[in-house]
Design an enzyme around this catalytic site. Sequence first.
Site, PDB file in Angstrom:
ATOM      1  CB  SER A 135      12.997 -12.147  68.637  1.00 37.40           C
ATOM      2  OG  SER A 135      12.392 -11.017  68.047  1.00 37.40           O
ATOM      3  CE1 TYR A 161      16.606 -12.165  64.444  1.00 37.00           C
ATOM      4  CE2 TYR A 161      14.408 -11.193  64.545  1.00 37.00           C
ATOM      5  CZ  TYR A 161      15.611 -11.508  65.154  1.00 37.00           C
ATOM      6  OH  TYR A 161      15.808 -11.173  66.468  1.00 37.00           O
TER       7      TYR A 161
END
Length: 228
Positions: A137, A149
């Site tokens: 990501s 995250y």
Amino acid sequence: MSDPVFLVTGASSGIGAATARQASQAGYRLVLAARSVDRLTELAEELGGDQRALIARCDVTEWPDQEAMVAVTLERFGRIDVAFANAGFGAARGFLNESPEQWRSMVLTNVYGAALTIRATLSALRQSRGHLLLTGSVAGRRALPGSLYSATKWAVTAMGESARQELNDSGVRVTVVEPGVVDTPFFDNPVSDALQPEDVARAVMFAVSQPPHVDINEILIRPTAQSG
């Protein structure tokens, strides 16, 4: 059947399903792995049924599931040419938000699950001189406020580079695909001007389609309008 084999975890929706569709169009046989078997069944039928697409129910946090996924793949298709460790999910930002149970599940899925997929597929990839991909990501390239995250995706970035170094001179290529905002079930509400899963899938297929001597290690892909 001699067509190459493309294994995708988290294949039931989003980037995983989009990649499976594009890989099928490129001539791959598919191994579709996820916890949601109903969605996998529909996707497998769309991609050619049992002869072209194998369903593997797999909770990536469970080592026996990962072992079984690879075993049934090798039994049916005899090889793995591409393994895409794609399964993962997120959590709200803020260290006082979400439950500890949510955090635990996310860390296990995003980090431990990806590591288990590498472990499970590594021998087969060495034999085929194949390609390992991981879904990272943009959040794994820069820290986000209050984001556990983000920390999991930093771990994926490091894992991809660690795998690349271990596999150097083996013929196995390693790519970490790092999307920005994607309009997938990851988000509760649709995101305007976001990447579509198909956009990320094209990046995956671009990396996979390179000549054997070309190893694209990272692809950072953002929506044009995303500033950070």
